[in-house]
Design an enzyme around this catalytic site. Structure first.
Site, PDB file in Angstrom:
ATOM      1  N   GLU A  64      37.906  39.764  36.790  1.00 15.61           N
ATOM      2  CA  GLU A  64      38.604  39.076  35.717  1.00 15.61           C
ATOM      3  C   GLU A  64      39.888  39.878  35.473  1.00 15.61           C
ATOM      4  O   GLU A  64      39.893  40.860  34.752  1.00 15.61           O
ATOM      5  CB  GLU A  64      37.758  39.005  34.444  1.00 15.61           C
ATOM      6  N   ASP A 107      34.409  42.577  34.242  1.00 14.65           N
ATOM      7  CA  ASP A 107      35.157  42.198  33.043  1.00 14.65           C
ATOM      8  C   ASP A 107      36.378  43.092  32.836  1.00 14.65           C
ATOM      9  O   ASP A 107      36.349  44.290  33.114  1.00 14.65           O
ATOM     10  CB  ASP A 107      34.228  42.304  31.827  1.00 14.65           C
TER      11      ASP A 107
END
Length: 625
Positions: A355, A302
């Site tokens: 990401e 993330d």
């Protein structure tokens, strides 16, 4: 238990299995050994159920090697008991009770203690593990169903536990044809509303849905059903809760002391100090832990952009340049390269996915080539452009045609995943279906057309739960999806279409075998903005015939629309998003048609197609003329 090699690699920042050394380790002869890193403590003890939480009853001792590790054995500690570390800092009078950073299991929120636990499990996924390299490879089909365990389905308003979820989710995902599930973070988090992105337990699956063994059962069962499991993992920041990592031993141990480096202004959370070797070892060990002990098939990392840039979400004067005066976080780059090198060395049949939302180069390229070493990267540019295009009224799309074609300019710069994730259906952005213009029929038709275009576009696929049947409202973590919609003909048709799209995708190597090289894609029509039509070919590595994909992004059906093709003969209509069975109007090409010896688009032969309204067609060459 902690040897000289362990200390060397711990201090070097490359230890990848600290979970075998630190934390609470149950002993074969009874009791447990505790070890915690707290270099700025003057005293550390373990308080818990067995000693009535009395400070000083079970003191730990600082190792004489200067590592900052405190350790000791507690004969009375038993599996299931709750404990914390009482840490008295050498800085001032600061005394705090901390959860174990390496705990395998926590007690339910709002309580914040750790549990004495072990991770035994008899696995039954040997067949999957032996073959999973083929499922996770860059040249494999990958259609990912992203989901949040607490709000996918519920039972009488309560969470499904991991074992209940395992069976219901596996049955559904297998029926829908997805190849992988991506779980939003299940690492322990005190605030349910953070969706797991404010992690305190980097080695513990959240107890909201059961025990560590229950989560092992979940992964095991999905593997036995032929479904891969990807875990969303958050090494970018952590919450400021007192029992967590923040200000751990009375100093900024895991985070930078200067808020210009150590505090995230957007998320009000702490930022890891990637320049501290012991912190890097902690994070690398966490990543490896899920692949090792839980058989996880991949990590979706993330907020990589927030790690890469020192000025991320900051104004001038609110950040500190690197040693060269730049804004690149050199220590974070080192950490990600160490992580990816260790993942692919130890578990080469898994995948790491970044990401990353900027144009940072070589995110998914080898470290030896100057890359970060990730296996894949989310294509956020594709997502923003395509959703912006689809949001336009069809009459205006001719002026935005380039949004749909622009991604092909850079499509092979990285190994991309095309994400329609949870981030796009929260915070007032509207659901996928509600982003589409028009009445209810047109919205569903638009979404079917987008899915068809997406599944055929180069790159792996990801869609967030609810999108596959056209959830009307935004995602809300407090309840479950609106499953009642699947009894409505239009929504049920969309759901059937996605299942069929996944089947067509998996069965045709042209749609995935050369995802990351220009040899797998060829434009046929990229410039028909006046009609908002797109056409392209997808190709396999061998001599298999290509697939033709044609999208009409207006509600006007177009008869006698000529498309050039590379091969003469019969082209079968493999999938038509406008079919009655999917809720469409039923326009099409009678299941297929023969080519004409008419030149078009630089080719000697062409098809005279009927393009349904708001549709995507997939055709394949089945026989020569």
């Amino acid at each position: 238990m902690i040897g000289q090699d362990d200390l060397y690699f711990f201090r070097e920042g490359t230890h990848a299995r600290l979970y075998d050394k630190l934390g609470c380790q149950l002993q074969a002869g009874g009791g447990a050994h505790f070890a915690v890193w707290a270099p700025n403590a003057r005293a550390v003890c373990v308080i818990g159920d067995w000693n009535d939480w009395r400070p000083g009853a079970d003191e730990l001792h600082a190792r004489p090697d200067g590592s900052g590790i405190w350790e000791g054995t507690v004969p009375e500690a038993q599996r299931g008991q709750i404990y914390k570390y009482r840490i008295a800092s050498s800085v001032g009078d600061y005394v705090v009770d901390k959860a174990d950073p390496f705990a395998f299991y926590a007690e339910p929120a709002p309580a914040t203690g750790s549990r004495v636990w072990s991770l035994e499990h008899h696995w039954h996924d040997q067949d999957w593990m032996a073959k999973r390299r083929a499922h996770n490879a860059l040249d494999a089909p990958m259609s990912i169903y992203e989901m949040h365990p607490g709000s996918w389905r519920r039972q009488d308003g309560s969470f499904l536990n991991y074992r209940e979820l395992a069976h219901q989710l596996a049955d559904y995902v297998r029926h829908m044809g997805f190849t992988h599930v991506e779980l939003m973070p299940v690492t322990e988090h005190p605030f349910y509303g953070s969706w797991g992105y404010q992690t305190t337990g980097y080695f513990a699956p959240t107890c909201r849905y059961g025990t560590p063994q229950d989560f092992m059962y979940f992964v095991d069962h999905l593997h036995q059903c032929g479904i891969g499991v990807i875990l969303d993992w958050v090494p970018s920041h952590f919450p400021t809760d007192e029992h967590g990592l923040a200000y751990f031993d009375g100093t900024h141990l895991y985070e930078h002391a200067d808020p210009r480096q150590g505090f995230h202004p957007e998320w009000s959370s702490c930022i890891f100090n990637y320049g501290r070797n012991e912190v890097r070892s902690f994070l690398v060990s966490s990543g490896l832990f899920w692949l090792d002990r839980y058989h996880i098939d991949g990590l979706r990392v993330d907020a990589v952009a927030s790690m890469l840039y020192l000025d991320y979400a900051r104004k001038d004067g609110e950040w500190i340049p690197n040693r060269y005066g730049g804004r690149e976080n050199l220590e974070a780059i080192d950490f990600m390269q160490i992580l990816n090198r260790e993942v692919y060395r130890s578990f080469p049949d898994t995948v790491t996915i970044a990401e990353e939302s900027t144009a940072w180069p070589n995110v998914s390229r080898p470290i030896e080539m100057g890359g970060l070493g990730f296996g894949m990267k989310w294509n956020m540019g594709w997502m923003h452009d395509d959703l912006a295009y689809m949001h336009e009224e069809p009459v205006h799309r001719r002026w935005h045609h380039g949004k749909m074609t622009f991604s092909m300019i850079y499509a092979f710069n990285e190994n991309f995943v095309l994400p329609l994730s949870h981030d796009e259906v929260v915070y007032g952005k509207g659901s996928l279906l509600n982003k589409m213009p028009g009445d209810a029929w047109q919205k569903l038709a638009n979404l079917r057309a987008l899915f068809g275009y997406m599944w055929c576009h180069p790159g792996k696929k990801l869609v967030f739960m609810g999108g596959e049947f056209g959830q009307w409202r935004e995602w809300a973590h407090e309840g479950e999806l609106d499953w009642g919609l699947t009894h409505d003909p239009g929504h049920a048709g969309l759901q059937r279409y996605v299942a069929e799209l996944n089947r067509v995708y998996r069965e045709r190597p042209a749609l995935w075998q050369i995802d990351f090289h220009s040899a797998g894609f060829e434009w046929v029509i990229a410039d028909d903005a006046d009609h908002s039509v797109f056409a392209f070919l997808r190709k396999a590595r061998d001599d298999a015939p290509p697939l033709l994909v044609v999208s009409n992004m207006t509600p006007v059906p177009r008869s006698n629309y000529r498309v050039g093709v590379p091969l003469p003969g019969h082209w079968r209509e493999v999938l038509n998003s406008d079919a009655h069975d999917y809720g469409g109007a039923g326009w099409g090409n009678m299941g297929g048609l023969d080519t004409d010896p008419v030149r078009a688009h630089g080719r000697m032969h062409s098809l005279n197609l009927t393009l349904p309204p708001l549709s995507t067609l997939i055709l394949e060459h089945t026989r020569h003329a």
